[in-house]
Write a protein that holds these residues in place. Structure first.
Motif, short mmCIF file in Angstrom:
data_model
loop_
_atom_site.label_atom_id
_atom_site.label_comp_id
_atom_site.label_asym_id
_atom_site.label_seq_id
_atom_site.Cartn_x
_atom_site.Cartn_y
_atom_site.Cartn_z
N PHE A 313 0.83 -1.19 0.00
CA PHE A 313 0.00 0.00 0.00
C PHE A 313 0.88 1.25 0.00
CE2 PHE A 313 -2.58 -3.29 1.90
CZ PHE A 313 -3.84 -3.06 1.38
N ARG A 314 0.38 2.27 -0.65
CA ARG A 314 0.96 3.60 -0.58
C ARG A 314 -0.20 4.58 -0.40
NH1 ARG A 314 5.90 5.35 -2.49
NH2 ARG A 314 6.11 3.41 -3.66
N VAL A 315 0.00 5.60 0.43
CA VAL A 315 -1.07 6.57 0.70
C VAL A 315 -0.54 7.97 0.42
CG1 VAL A 315 -2.74 7.43 2.37
CG2 VAL A 315 -2.01 5.04 2.48
N LEU A 316 -1.33 8.76 -0.30
CA LEU A 316 -0.99 10.13 -0.66
C LEU A 316 -2.03 11.08 -0.10
CD1 LEU A 316 -0.24 9.47 -4.46
CD2 LEU A 316 1.39 9.39 -2.56
N GLN A 317 -1.58 12.28 0.27
CA GLN A 317 -2.48 13.31 0.78
C GLN A 317 -1.87 14.68 0.51
OE1 GLN A 317 -2.69 13.94 5.07
NE2 GLN A 317 -4.92 13.96 5.01
N ASP A 318 -2.73 15.64 0.18
CA ASP A 318 -2.25 17.01 -0.01
C ASP A 318 -2.03 17.62 1.37
OD1 ASP A 318 -1.60 19.52 -0.82
OD2 ASP A 318 -3.61 20.06 -1.51
N THR A 319 -0.80 17.59 1.83
CA THR A 319 -0.49 18.02 3.19
C THR A 319 -0.13 19.50 3.30
OG1 THR A 319 1.83 17.37 2.93
CG2 THR A 319 0.30 15.73 3.82
N ASP A 320 0.16 20.15 2.16
CA ASP A 320 0.57 21.55 2.22
C ASP A 320 -0.37 22.48 1.46
OD1 ASP A 320 1.16 20.81 -0.36
OD2 ASP A 320 3.34 20.97 -0.15
N GLY A 321 -1.50 21.96 0.99
CA GLY A 321 -2.51 22.80 0.36
C GLY A 321 -2.16 23.31 -1.03
N ASP A 322 -1.19 22.67 -1.70
CA ASP A 322 -0.81 23.15 -3.03
C ASP A 322 -1.53 22.41 -4.15
OD1 ASP A 322 0.39 20.69 -2.93
OD2 ASP A 322 2.40 21.38 -3.45
N VAL A 324 -1.30 19.27 -4.80
CA VAL A 324 -0.53 18.08 -5.19
C VAL A 324 -0.39 17.19 -3.96
CG1 VAL A 324 1.64 17.19 -6.09
CG2 VAL A 324 0.72 19.35 -6.95
N GLU A 325 -0.70 15.91 -4.12
CA GLU A 325 -0.66 15.00 -2.98
C GLU A 325 0.77 14.51 -2.73
OE1 GLU A 325 -4.94 12.98 -2.52
OE2 GLU A 325 -3.72 12.13 -4.13
N GLU A 326 1.13 14.49 -1.46
CA GLU A 326 2.44 13.98 -1.05
C GLU A 326 2.25 12.60 -0.39
OE1 GLU A 326 2.42 17.98 -1.82
OE2 GLU A 326 1.48 17.24 0.02
N GLN A 327 3.33 11.82 -0.38
CA GLN A 327 3.25 10.50 0.24
C GLN A 327 3.26 10.63 1.75
OE1 GLN A 327 5.61 7.18 -1.35
NE2 GLN A 327 6.31 6.77 0.73
N ILE A 328 2.30 9.96 2.40
CA ILE A 328 2.25 9.94 3.87
C ILE A 328 2.42 8.53 4.42
CG2 ILE A 328 0.84 12.04 4.04
CD1 ILE A 328 -1.60 10.22 4.46
N TYR A 329 2.39 7.54 3.53
CA TYR A 329 2.60 6.15 3.95
C TYR A 329 3.14 5.35 2.77
CZ TYR A 329 1.62 1.34 5.37
OH TYR A 329 1.74 0.00 5.68
N GLY A 330 4.11 4.53 3.03
CA GLY A 330 4.66 3.70 1.98
C GLY A 330 5.90 2.98 2.45
N GLU A 331 6.54 2.25 1.55
CA GLU A 331 7.78 1.54 1.85
C GLU A 331 7.60 0.53 2.98
OE1 GLU A 331 10.38 1.79 -0.02
OE2 GLU A 331 9.49 3.37 -1.21
N THR A 332 6.36 0.07 3.22
CA THR A 332 6.15 -0.92 4.27
C THR A 332 5.65 -2.20 3.63
OG1 THR A 332 5.62 0.81 5.86
CG2 THR A 332 4.96 -1.41 6.43
#
Length: 702
Positions: A313-322, A324-332
């Motif tokens: 699984f990989r999870v993305l979320q727009d964490t800075d309001g721009d 564009v979604e950034e990765q918040i979970y992955g590499e597990t």
């Protein structure tokens, strides 16, 4: 996304998802159809074209549901991560396996990895998601591991049951199953177990275990507890114990040599008779684990494992309001045991950069023409006096007194249980069409309603609201009051509502003094109040109980007894050992006392015997646990005294007495399933407790 933002959403129609190269290769291996004929076809088209060549069962899907959360490192609470993109990936990766000698765990250093997205979904307002994973992908992973001895084991993460078993071998505690069940009976005191887990595996794991075991008693819904105890216990802070020779070589490569094998990879490649270029991507700072290890096969300390298939699984979320979604979970890797039969809910723990929301509260708050405070979390605080007393600020069903003083009694005596922690107050502020703002004001009483302060607004409390924008990406808004505590009713316009809807105040009660708060909701314009709600009381108690141990030893059950005190106390029972008797006194108290347990722990070879006791009840019969449950709302302290016998046949060693003291206060956010009890909130949770203990050594000497 469904019309109801609180309902879990599935990924798009899975039959229209295109088959990627990796996924096609797996299906080809299972079916015999060439990879190139399957690549880039939709699953629907592949089903039509190869209906008579491929087993139809391979084209079925497995629905995997789960939650994305962000864990508070202090409280251990998992807060939902809303409107994030969850990607399910076909993954092929090679690993350098590290199996330290005499360790129950193993670690893996990944290299030469390839990922391919096979399904996507959005988390809902509560962080929940569901995706459809092709059956053939799961079959391929399961078959690959089953064909290799021990691989299903070495790619399995330890769960909380495994960690408990490390502390107490072969004595994993049961989970309660009904309202008469007194809760988990641990072979050592629950507080001691949590402390030992925390000291061995970290404070975060100890906090999580304590939070799980706390509500697991007296009729609570144990589905979430069961699932959490057998879900992977992520322990990234437990580092692989690398040998000194690796530490000495593990230094950053000079800029001009980054593409060349490092000294570490060269050393390991030579040891494994591999070309150093194969391991040049191995980074000793990047590892996954720990994992269980197989003891049926003797592994070399370092073992390369090439081309391991997994579904990650990989999870993305727009964490800075721009936008564009950034990765918040992955590499597990190996987060899910795909061979576990019915795959239960998956919990993905997002990183510190994730934006988390308040715990999900109720939906469809009933509103009329006047303002109203309706719930605290999921607990109704108006309209149902059999559940909550809005005049005194106490829950009436939760943590009821037990007139018998026993833990297992099913009682109908009304409770007086206060609230604690962060209270999310929900209600109706959109009742006056001319009003632009609302606020909550309180009168405070430190003496349970005898005296009150003048009305004062809540100020300086902020909380996040969130929604999906027109592009389907989550955006955030922070509710902020002015100097007089007024919050705007109308929020920035957009295509979707701000969530949580009808949240009036996210109140961290621990920032204010304990006591009784009589709260009123006001709405108005320009500082002028146009409407006010009925006053609702909240009794707040975030204080911890107190507990005082006194232990004395003697040679007769009737005394005399000599106090045990000082640093590292020692009890001597003669060169030829004789029976010892211990008089153990525990004074437990709380502002709102719920219960106390006293237990005795031995060193594993011979233990204590219960002789007599006062101030409580022995349970179970023949055991060493002595307990007391408050018999009335005025029963806020207890002095229990027990005489324990330590037979002369018990070995020398360290022994201890432990207490577990609980207050009645609880948090109604719904995380412990109190709203699911029958009737709702008819349960006995614990929220704040202490675990005092006394340890001493017994020697055969004069």
């Amino acid at each position: 996304m469904t019309d109801d933002p609180m309902v879990m959403n599935d990924s798009a129609d899975p039959s229209r998802f295109k088959i990627g190269a990796t996924s096609a290769a797996r299906l080809a291996s299972l079916s015999g159809v060439a990879t190139e004929k399957l690549t880039d076809l939709t699953i629907s088209d592949a089903t039509k074209q190869f209906a008579h060549l491929i087993d139809p069962q391979l084209f079925l899907f497995h629905k995997i549901c789960g939650t994305v959360v962000k864990t508070d490192p202090v409280t251990g609470t998992d807060f939902p991560v809303p409107f994030a993109t969850v990607q399910v990936e076909d993954t092929d990766c090679s690993f350098l396996g590290y199996f330290p000698v005499n360790s129950p765990w193993s670690w893996y250093f990944p290299f030469r990895c390839h990922r391919e997205v096979i399904a996507t979904a959005k988390t809902d307002a509560c962080g929940n998601f569901c995706v459809w994973v092709p059956r053939w992908d799961i079959d391929w992973v399961v078959r690959w591991r089953l064909q290799r001895k021990c691989f299903p084991i070495i790619f399995e993460r330890p769960n909380l049951h495994d960690l408990i078993d490390q502390i107490i071998p072969q004595q994993v505690p049961p989970i309660p199953r009904g309202p008469g069940d007194p809760g988990p009976r641990l072979p050592i005191d629950r507080g001691q177990l949590v402390d030992r887990i925390a000291s061995s595996f970290g404070r975060t794991v100890g906090t999580k275990l304590n939070r799980l075991l706390t509500p697991a008693t007296f009729g609570t819904n144990t589905t979430a507890v069961d699932a959490a105890l057998v879900s992977p216990a992520l322990l990234p802070h437990i580092r692989p114990p690398l040998p000194a020779e690796i530490h000495a070589l593990d230094v950053p490569q000079p800029a001009g040599l980054k593409d060349a094998p490092s000294p570490t990879s060269t050393l390991l490649a030579n040891r494994l008779s591999l070309d150093p270029s194969v391991l040049k991507a191995v980074d000793m700072r990047r590892y996954i684990g720990p994992f269980k290890r197989c003891f049926d096969v003797i592994f070399p300390e370092w073992t390369p494992i090439i081309d391991v298939p997994d579904i990650t699984f990989r999870v993305l979320q727009d964490t800075d309001g721009d936008g564009v979604e950034e990765q918040i979970y992955g590499e597990t890797y190996f987060q899910v045991r795909w061979d576990a039969g019915n795959i239960g809910p998956v919990t993905l723990h997002a990183g510190p950069n994730a934006k988390a929301a308040p715990l999900c509260g109720p939906t469809n708050i009933p509103c009329g023409d006047v303002p109203a405070i309706v719930t605290a979390g999921r607990l109704p605080v108006t309209g149902d006096p059999s559940t909550y007393d809005a005049a005194t600020g106490y829950a009436v069903r939760t943590n009821r007194p037990h007139p018998s003083g026993t833990f297992g009694e099913v009682s109908s005596t009304p409770a007086q249980s206060p609230l604690a922690g962060v209270l999310a107050l929900y209600g109706c502020a959109k009742t006056d069409p001319t009003a632009t703002h609302y606020r909550l004001v309180f009168r405070y009483s430190p003496d349970r309603g005898v005296t009150f302060t003048s009305p004062t607004p809540f100020t300086n409390f902020t909380w996040p609201l969130y929604r999906l924008n027109g592009s389907g990406i989550g955006e955030w808004y922070v509710a902020t009051p002015d100097a007089l505590g007024w919050y705007p009713i109308a929020l920035p316009a957009g295509p979707n509502p701000w969530l949580p809807e009808d949240l009036l105040l996210d109140w961290p009660t621990g920032t204010l003094a304990d006591g009784l708060y009589a709260v009123t909701l006001q709405v108005g314009t320009g500082g002028a109040v146009s409407q006010s709600s009925a006053e609702v009381a909240f009794t707040i108690d975030n204080s911890a109980p107190t507990g005082l141990f006194q232990v004395a030893a003697g040679t007769s059950p009737g005394g005399p007894f000599t106090p045990i005190d000082g640093v590292c106390p020692v009890v001597r029972r003669g060169v030829v050992p004789h029976d010892l008797y211990f008089q153990v006194t525990l004074h437990a108290a709380a502002h709102h006392f719920r219960s106390v347990e006293l237990s005795a722990s031995g060193c594993g070879a011979g233990s204590f015997q219960f002789e007599s006791g006062s101030g409580g009840v022995q349970e179970p019969a023949g055991g060493t646990t002595f307990h007391h449950w408050h018999t009335a709302v005025t029963d806020n302290d207890d002095v229990m005294q027990v005489i324990y016998k330590l037979p002369s046949t018990a070995l020398e060693g360290t022994y201890s007495f432990g207490g577990d003291i609980w207050g009645r206060a609880f948090n109604p956010d719904g995380g412990d399933g109190g709203q699911l009890a029958v009737p709702p909130w008819e349960y006995s949770p614990g929220y704040v407790h202490i675990t005092p203990s006394v340890a001493f050594s017994v020697f055969n000497s004069n």
